[in-house]
Design a protein around this motif. Structure first.
Motif, PDB file in Angstrom:
ATOM      1  N   LYS A  99       0.778  -1.122  -0.050  1.00 11.46           N
ATOM      2  CA  LYS A  99      -0.156   0.113   0.000  1.00 11.46           C
ATOM      3  C   LYS A  99       0.782   1.111   0.033  1.00 11.46           C
ATOM      4  CE  LYS A  99      -4.128   0.371   2.141  1.00 11.46           C
ATOM      5  NZ  LYS A  99      -4.884  -0.005   3.256  1.00 11.46           N
ATOM      6  N   ASN A 100       1.976   1.098   0.871  1.00 10.81           N
ATOM      7  CA  ASN A 100       2.768   2.460   0.736  1.00 10.81           C
ATOM      8  C   ASN A 100       4.157   2.085   0.448  1.00 10.81           C
ATOM      9  OD1 ASN A 100       4.342   4.660   1.280  1.00 10.81           O
ATOM     10  ND2 ASN A 100       3.666   4.572   3.441  1.00 10.81           N
ATOM     11  N   LEU A 101       4.356   2.130  -1.044  1.00 10.64           N
ATOM     12  CA  LEU A 101       5.926   1.970  -1.481  1.00 10.64           C
ATOM     13  C   LEU A 101       6.845   3.058  -1.306  1.00 10.64           C
ATOM     14  CD1 LEU A 101       4.476  -0.084  -4.766  1.00 10.64           C
ATOM     15  CD2 LEU A 101       5.459  -0.854  -2.431  1.00 10.64           C
ATOM     16  N   ASN A 102       6.496   4.152  -0.859  1.00 11.38           N
ATOM     17  CA  ASN A 102       7.389   5.461  -0.719  1.00 11.38           C
ATOM     18  C   ASN A 102       8.014   5.042   0.551  1.00 11.38           C
ATOM     19  OD1 ASN A 102       6.261   6.784  -3.095  1.00 11.38           O
ATOM     20  ND2 ASN A 102       4.476   7.424  -1.882  1.00 11.38           N
ATOM     21  N   ASN A 103       7.869   4.329   1.435  1.00 14.67           N
ATOM     22  CA  ASN A 103       8.514   3.936   2.714  1.00 14.67           C
ATOM     23  C   ASN A 103       9.587   2.895   2.489  1.00 14.67           C
ATOM     24  OD1 ASN A 103       9.020   2.699   5.172  1.00 14.67           O
ATOM     25  ND2 ASN A 103       6.925   3.029   6.284  1.00 14.67           N
ATOM     26  N   LYS A 104      10.743   3.437   2.742  1.00 11.07           N
ATOM     27  CA  LYS A 104      12.134   2.529   2.542  1.00 11.07           C
ATOM     28  C   LYS A 104      11.994   1.370   3.284  1.00 11.07           C
ATOM     29  CE  LYS A 104      15.459   5.967   1.244  1.00 11.07           C
ATOM     30  NZ  LYS A 104      15.067   7.531   1.201  1.00 11.07           N
ATOM     31  N   GLY A 105      11.543   1.399   4.280  1.00 12.02           N
ATOM     32  CA  GLY A 105      11.450   0.001   5.333  1.00 12.02           C
ATOM     33  C   GLY A 105      10.285  -0.939   4.597  1.00 12.02           C
ATOM     34  N   ASN A 106       9.122  -0.575   4.026  1.00 11.59           N
ATOM     35  CA  ASN A 106       8.464  -1.199   3.283  1.00 11.59           C
ATOM     36  C   ASN A 106       9.148  -2.002   2.080  1.00 11.59           C
ATOM     37  OD1 ASN A 106       6.595  -0.393   4.994  1.00 11.59           O
ATOM     38  ND2 ASN A 106       4.988   0.200   3.415  1.00 11.59           N
ATOM     39  N   ILE A 107       9.802  -1.276   1.540  1.00  6.26           N
ATOM     40  CA  ILE A 107      10.603  -1.841   0.129  1.00  6.26           C
ATOM     41  C   ILE A 107      11.618  -2.813   0.793  1.00  6.26           C
ATOM     42  CG2 ILE A 107      12.246  -1.021  -1.701  1.00  6.26           C
ATOM     43  CD1 ILE A 107       9.466  -0.192  -2.364  1.00  6.26           C
ATOM     44  N   ALA A 108      12.523  -2.547   1.864  1.00  4.28           N
ATOM     45  CA  ALA A 108      13.411  -3.320   2.451  1.00  4.28           C
ATOM     46  C   ALA A 108      12.788  -4.695   2.753  1.00  4.28           C
ATOM     47  CB  ALA A 108      14.194  -2.776   3.615  1.00  4.28           C
ATOM     48  N   ASP A 109      11.603  -4.540   3.506  1.00  9.60           N
ATOM     49  CA  ASP A 109      10.879  -5.903   3.837  1.00  9.60           C
ATOM     50  C   ASP A 109      10.402  -6.653   2.495  1.00  9.60           C
ATOM     51  OD1 ASP A 109      11.435  -5.440   6.582  1.00  9.60           O
ATOM     52  OD2 ASP A 109       9.216  -4.800   6.917  1.00  9.60           O
ATOM     53  N   LEU A 110       9.831  -5.928   1.401  1.00 12.20           N
ATOM     54  CA  LEU A 110       9.469  -6.557   0.342  1.00 12.20           C
ATOM     55  C   LEU A 110      10.820  -7.221  -0.329  1.00 12.20           C
ATOM     56  CD1 LEU A 110       6.944  -4.198  -1.182  1.00 12.20           C
ATOM     57  CD2 LEU A 110       6.426  -6.503  -0.565  1.00 12.20           C
ATOM     58  N   LYS A 111      11.980  -6.593  -0.225  1.00 13.36           N
ATOM     59  CA  LYS A 111      13.072  -7.422  -0.505  1.00 13.36           C
ATOM     60  C   LYS A 111      13.237  -8.676  -0.072  1.00 13.36           C
ATOM     61  CE  LYS A 111      15.127  -3.390  -3.034  1.00 13.36           C
ATOM     62  NZ  LYS A 111      16.167  -2.390  -2.752  1.00 13.36           N
ATOM     63  N   GLU A 112      13.187  -8.511   1.165  1.00 13.31           N
ATOM     64  CA  GLU A 112      13.639  -9.728   2.255  1.00 13.31           C
ATOM     65  C   GLU A 112      12.517 -10.508   2.041  1.00 13.31           C
ATOM     66  OE1 GLU A 112      14.317 -10.790   6.939  1.00 13.31           O
ATOM     67  OE2 GLU A 112      14.314  -8.746   6.217  1.00 13.31           O
ATOM     68  N   TYR A 113      11.199 -10.323   1.567  1.00 16.01           N
ATOM     69  CA  TYR A 113      10.302 -11.365   1.329  1.00 16.01           C
ATOM     70  C   TYR A 113      10.421 -12.071   0.025  1.00 16.01           C
ATOM     71  CZ  TYR A 113       6.598 -11.114   4.918  1.00 16.01           C
ATOM     72  OH  TYR A 113       5.923 -11.076   6.308  1.00 16.01           O
TER      73      TYR A 113
END
Length: 120
Positions: A99-113
């Motif tokens: 939902k919020n791809l502007n958040n760097k933490g979200n991007i980092a977690d998506l990369k980890e997934y």
């Protein structure tokens, strides 16, 4: 994601996960539909994570990928996990990240997934 339909679909997926858990009948179709929005918006990371997610669910009938840890666990610390809730909560988390791809933490977690799904 920016698309209002994609956001509505994310909310629908999250609501269905709360209601029925991992019900592969509708869940896989919804994730595939969400992936088409990510393709339209040209977000390769989300496209890949969604594909790996529905392929994983098709193969396992569940979501066996643990949520990324916010903090490293201290050695000797006791970890208590509710095995029944863990797959649903982890899947809800990975979907909600989109939902919020502007958040760097979200991007980092998506990369980890992505990495965890690739190596599963």
């Amino acid at each position: 994601m920016e698309n209002k339909k994609a956001i509505k679909l994310i909310d629908k997926i999250l609501k269905n996960l709360d209601k029925t858990g991992i019900n592969t009948d509708t869940l896989i179709d919804d994730i595939k539909e969400l992936r088409t929005y990510a393709l339209e918006e040209q977000i390769p990371l989300v496209v890949k994570v969604l594909r790996l997610t529905y392929e994983h669910i098709e193969a396992t009938e569940s979501f066996m990928i643990p949520m990324p840890d916010d903090e490293p666990i201290e050695e000797g610390a006791e970890v208590v996990a509710n095995d029944e809730l863990a797959p649903v909560e982890s899947l809800k988390y990975v979907i909600a990240l989109m939902k919020n791809l502007n958040n760097k933490g979200n991007i980092a977690d998506l990369k980890e997934y992505r990495d965890l799904l690739n190596s599963y």
